[in-house]
Scaffold this active site. Structure first.
Site: not given
Ligand code: ADP
Length: 396
Positions: A7, A84, A173, A234, A378
């Site tokens: 990743n 990823r 996600h 955010r 993940e």
């Protein structure tokens, strides 16, 4: 068979090495502050770990270092590398073997994910140099949500913006939502692909997904990961006219507004304390009104989305919580769920308080909708998808 999962972020490279016979992650680590003079590497492997400053002027140097560490600690038979990739646009509905053409498509999607895809590409290119003999596979965060119907993925904007510029909702996600939906199905005694319910990924970034018979039919993030829930920094959903107001009345520039919405809002912006939920919880317990308000807003917005997705689905077997906040904050789960008992989501206070780790049920036995905590994984999904492509190549 060993599969390496990578990743590559803007200034970090994370890796996990899986032994696919056992599906166990046998080594892993992280090089952070890539590009800076004080890059730092952390590694763990069977029976050991290390933390050291390294020379990692760029992603290539970081990957070279990772390969050396892997070779020294039993990772010398990597059969494939899974990468990823945040944005796969409309093209990728599942993982893909990386070919020059796939690389070009990832590059083309960079306009939609400028903070992510360019770094993934640098990582992919370097990894292909260091692991040249093995297949490389891209696993996309957006792919799982490509099953959304048009009514869920289109914005009510002039249709040409979709036709000409692919402005639509993509969702993110996806690897996490897919994994926990599959585990939830298993816990409910079903086939992996047979889950109808809501998955809540609450980490630094937060998103919900509405899942019907194993397929994503709606999710809260949109064209970018800014839409939807309130997150660490955010804002999530706001009236878009706030942007015009800030520009016209306060002469803020677009980059400044971008920074404000992506980096200075959410838990951090409301509480003034931190983007880290633990610190906000501590401040609220210590009497900070703004910290308390931040927690209430966060919970309220998750609850509204759960309500919306119950309406989207018409029924739900379970609501699943995952990622840092979803797995670990019993307080936040209580704030979100307690008012929902009348809708058939009946939290068991005792089970919720239990700070165990691992998969668990936190609803009362009689709750019509089960409430589950399922740690996400993940990396394992990326490793499995990579193995899948490797095996399908071998058999064709
Ligand atoms: P990322 O999205 O970066 O992968 P994580 O899934 O690790 O992030 O989630 C990070 C969030 O989880 C932070 O807000 C952190 O405060 C929260 N978190 C982690 N552990 C706990 C805990 N024990 N209690 C409350 N919040 C926690």
């Amino acid at each position: 068979m060993q599969i390496l999962v990578l990743n590559c972020g803007s200034s970090s490279v994370k890796y996990h090495l899986f032994d696919m016979e056992t599906e166990r992650d046998v080594a892993g680590g992280l090089v952070e502050r890539v590009g800076q003079a004080d890059a730092l590497a952390t590694h763990r492997w069977a029976g050991g770990s290390a933390r050291e400053e390294v020379a990692a002027a760029d992603h290539r140097a970081a990957l070279l270092h990772i390969r050396e560490v892997l070779q020294a600690h039993g990772g010398d038979e990597v059969a494939a590398v899974g990468h990823r990739v945040v944005h796969g646009g409309e093209r990728f509905v599942q993982a893909a073997l990386i070919t020059p053409e796939v690389e070009r498509t990832i590059e083309a999607c960079a306009v939609l994910a400028p903070l992510h895809n360019p770094h993934h590409l640098v990582g992919i290119r370097a990894a292909r140099q260091f692991f040249p003999q093995v297949p490389h596979v891209a696993v996309f965060d957006t792919a799982f949500h490509q099953s959304m119907p048009e009514r869920a993925f289109l914005y009510p904007l002039p249709y040409e913006l979709y036709q000409e510029q692919r402005i639509r909702r993509y969702g993110f996600h996806g690897t996490s939502h897919r994994y926990v939906a599959g585990r939830a199905a298993r816990l409910l005694g079903r086939d992996q692909d047979d889950f109808t319910g809501i998955t809540c990924h609450l980490g630094n970034g937060c998103s919900l997904a509405a899942i019907e018979e194993g397929r994503s039919v709606d999710t809260s993030m949109g064209l970018t990961p800014l839409e939807g829930l309130m997150m660490g920094t955010r804002s999530g959903d706001i009236d878009p006219a706030i942007i015009f107001h800030l520009a016209a009345q306060e002469q803020r520039t677009l980059p400044q507004i971008d920074q404000l919405l992506n980096r200075q809002s959410g838990l951090l912006g409301v509480s003034g304390v931190s983007n880290d939920l633990r610190q906000v919880q501590e401040a609220a317990a210590g009497g900070s009104h703004r910290a308390e308000l931040a927690l209430e807003l966060y919970a309220y917005r998750v609850r509204k989305y759960i309500g919306a997705y119950l309406a989207v689905l018409g029924r739900a077997e379970a609501v699943v919580f995952t990622a840092g906040v979803g797995e670990h904050s019993s307080q936040m789960r209580r704030r979100i769920l307690e008012p929902l008992a009348g809708l058939g989501l009946v939290l068991d206070a005792e089970r919720n308080r239990d700070e165990g780790s691992g998969e668990r049920e936190i609803s009362q036995p009689s709750s019509p909708v089960k409430l589950l905590v399922i740690p996400t994984n993940e990396e394992l999904v990326i490793a499995r998808d990579t193995r899948g492509i490797l095996l399908s190549r071998a058999s064709s």
